[in-house]
Design an enzyme around this catalytic site. Structure first.
Site, PDB file in Angstrom:
ATOM      1  N   TYR A 137      -8.244  31.891 110.575  1.00  0.00           N
ATOM      2  CA  TYR A 137      -7.983  32.856 109.503  1.00  0.00           C
ATOM      3  C   TYR A 137      -9.245  33.609 109.093  1.00  0.00           C
ATOM      4  O   TYR A 137      -9.175  34.714 108.576  1.00  0.00           O
ATOM      5  CB  TYR A 137      -7.447  32.134 108.261  1.00  0.00           C
ATOM      6  N   LYS A 188      -5.237  20.528 119.034  1.00  0.00           N
ATOM      7  CA  LYS A 188      -4.849  21.026 120.361  1.00  0.00           C
ATOM      8  C   LYS A 188      -6.044  20.786 121.264  1.00  0.00           C
ATOM      9  O   LYS A 188      -6.600  21.691 121.891  1.00  0.00           O
ATOM     10  CB  LYS A 188      -4.452  22.516 120.265  1.00  0.00           C
ATOM     11  N   ASP A 220       1.828  20.632 119.376  1.00  0.00           N
ATOM     12  CA  ASP A 220       3.178  20.940 119.873  1.00  0.00           C
ATOM     13  C   ASP A 220       4.075  19.712 119.739  1.00  0.00           C
ATOM     14  O   ASP A 220       5.223  19.795 119.284  1.00  0.00           O
ATOM     15  CB  ASP A 220       3.145  21.493 121.317  1.00  0.00           C
ATOM     16  N   ASP A 244      -0.323  25.865 108.275  1.00  0.00           N
ATOM     17  CA  ASP A 244       0.596  26.890 107.762  1.00  0.00           C
ATOM     18  C   ASP A 244       1.964  26.721 108.416  1.00  0.00           C
ATOM     19  O   ASP A 244       2.998  26.653 107.744  1.00  0.00           O
ATOM     20  CB  ASP A 244       0.008  28.273 108.079  1.00  0.00           C
ATOM     21  N   ASP A 248       5.718  24.975 106.747  1.00  0.00           N
ATOM     22  CA  ASP A 248       7.022  25.648 106.637  1.00  0.00           C
ATOM     23  C   ASP A 248       8.095  24.811 107.329  1.00  0.00           C
ATOM     24  O   ASP A 248       9.225  24.702 106.850  1.00  0.00           O
ATOM     25  CB  ASP A 248       6.995  27.041 107.283  1.00  0.00           C
TER      26      ASP A 248
HETATM   27  C1  IPM Z   1       0.918  30.536 102.902  1.00  0.00           C
HETATM   28  C2  IPM Z   1       1.059  31.962 103.398  1.00  0.00           C
HETATM   29  C3  IPM Z   1      -0.318  32.598 103.553  1.00  0.00           C
HETATM   30  C4  IPM Z   1      -1.054  31.820 104.634  1.00  0.00           C
HETATM   31  C5  IPM Z   1      -0.343  34.097 103.878  1.00  0.00           C
HETATM   32  C6  IPM Z   1       0.533  34.905 102.956  1.00  0.00           C
HETATM   33  C7  IPM Z   1      -1.728  34.632 103.848  1.00  0.00           C
HETATM   34  O1  IPM Z   1       1.796  32.008 104.574  1.00  0.00           O
HETATM   35  O2  IPM Z   1       0.337  30.336 101.818  1.00  0.00           O
HETATM   36  O3  IPM Z   1       1.411  29.625 103.559  1.00  0.00           O
HETATM   37  O4  IPM Z   1      -0.859  32.065 105.832  1.00  0.00           O
HETATM   38  O5  IPM Z   1      -1.842  30.967 104.275  1.00  0.00           O
HETATM   39 MN    MN Z   2       2.700  30.100 105.092  1.00  0.00          MN
END
Ligand code: IPM
Ligand code: MN
Ligand code: NAD
Length: 356
Positions: A137, A188, A220, A244, A248
């Site tokens: 990032y 990885k 993975d 990240d 999710d």
């Molecule tokens: C998160 C979001 C952020 C990230 C983005 C919006 C910059 O996806 O907080 O998970 O990738 O960290």
């Molecule tokens: Mn995110």
């Protein structure tokens, strides 16, 4: 002394879900002063910058920051420096919020909202520790350039220093020590040198935490194991981008991304608290977003930055109670489940306040 909290609603559903978290904090009548500031697209529109100076200064001076979400189609074609997301990344970096804790806990009431079979997710309680201020990032160089063949190429740099790995590793070992004492480091290392170093440094650190059982897994496989048998994990630690994505994925084990709170801490335990989801442009303005991830983030804020464990527990118990009452926003509503009722964002916030 009055605690100072900076409130950043942001964009899309951000202000809608934040209004409910603020309702809950106000209902607790604590000695906290809330100050609203702009970030993201809202700040670009009003102040021509995704992280205005006054927002940054207020955040630096605050005891804690509560954030909704940033981003949206309106700003998607802006140059990178003028995107809402730069505001979020900027505040994380400027405040040194390197340790992102993303607990994925399944409330038993929501077993049938998860897309996985109830027996796979029942009792789930895992913690993802994501490095938040380094990795691909932030690595330099980065950009889009024209190569020798006259073709454009995009490039980013995936880099971690030993000290960056060590401090996130410490945060993860310490979290594991307070939980079930199992830590899985995700990398990885079969392909990427930066994660060969990651694995080495985490392995060295393990000597300082003899009670914690350390394991390693390739990312993975980890993505697959999270949906095959998520309860094999206790704490996971990984870099910025893998964290990240995996968080999710883990969110869905809990029924909805609308249930996942987070804490982002620096070396002084100053923190920013935000739901893991985004600004959800597809449902913004409809009053149907789930505010619970933001309300639970406010609970984490009370626990980690404001030293008020009792209020944190009160909020968490109230959330559990409204779920017992059968109240569900659309994302966690299952029409097949008897005794449940679909409610909007504000009704959910009101119910949490009533249950406090
Ligand atoms: C998160 C979001 C952020 C990230 C983005 C919006 C910059 O996806 O907080 O998970 O990738 O960290
Ligand atoms: Mn995110
Ligand atoms: P998203 O998380 O905003 O939405 C993904 C899906 O989940 C959508 O269908 C959305 O409606 C749903 N959803 C998310 N939060 C919800 C909630 N509280 N209640 C009910 N449903 C919810 O991800 P995206 O669509 O990929 O991104 C949209 C924008 O948000 C982008 O601009 C992105 O950069 C930004 N974003 C910001 C953050 C943040 O501020 N921390 C995090 C992720 C994405």
């Amino acid at each position: 002394m009055t605690k100072q909290v900076v409130v950043l609603g942001g964009d899309g559903i951000g202000p809608e879900i934040m209004a409910e978290a603020v309702k809950v904090l106000n209902a607790l009548a604590l000695d906290i002063q809330l100050t609203e500031k702009l970030i993201g697209g809202a700040a670009i529109d009003a102040q021509a910058h995704p992280l205005p100076q006054d927002t940054l200064e207020a955040a630096q001076a605050a005891d804690a920051i509560l954030l909704g979400a940033v981003g949206g189609p309106k700003w998607d074609n802006n140059p990178m420096e003028l995107r809402p997301e730069k505001g979020l990344l900027g505040i994380r970096k400027q405040l040194g919020l390197f340790a992102n804790l993303r607990p994925a806990i399944l409330y038993p009431q929501l077993a049938s909202a998860s897309s996985l079979k109830p027996e796979i997710v029942a009792g789930l309680d895992i913690l993802i520790v994501r490095e938040l201020t380094g990795g691909i990032y932030f690595g330099q160089p980065r950009g889009i350039r024209t190569n020798e063949q006259g073709e454009r190429e995009g490039f980013n740099t995936y880099v971690y220093s030993e000290s960056e790995i060590r401090r996130i590793g410490r945060a993860a070992f310490e979290a594991a020590q307070k939980r079930n004492k199992r830590l899985c480091s995700i990398d990885k290392s079969n392909v990427l040198e930066v994660t060969v170093l990651w694995k080495e440094v985490i392995t060295e650190l393990a000597k300082e935490y003899p009670e914690v059982e350390l394991s390693h897994m390739l990312v993975d496989n980890a993505a697959m194991q999270l949906v095959r048998n998520p309860k094999q994990f206790d704490v996971l630690v990984t870099g910025n981008m893998f964290g990240d994505i995996l968080s999710d994925e883990a969110a869905m084990l809990t029924g909805s991304i609308g249930m996942l709170p987070s804490a982002s801490l620096n070396e002084n335990n100053q923190g920013m608290y935000e739901p893991c989801h985004g600004s959800a442009p597809d449902i913004a303005g409809q009053g149907i977003a789930n505010p619970l991830a933001t309300i639970l983030s406010a609970a984490m804020m009370l626990r980690y930055s404001l030293g008020d464990e009792a209020s944190a527990q009160r909020i968490e118990a109230a959330v559990s109670k409204v779920l017992d009452q059968g109240l569900r926003t659309a994302d966690i509503y299952n029409p097949q489940e008897a005794g449940t009722q679909k409610v909007g964002t504000a009704a959910m916030g009101d119910a949490v306040v009533a249950a406090l």
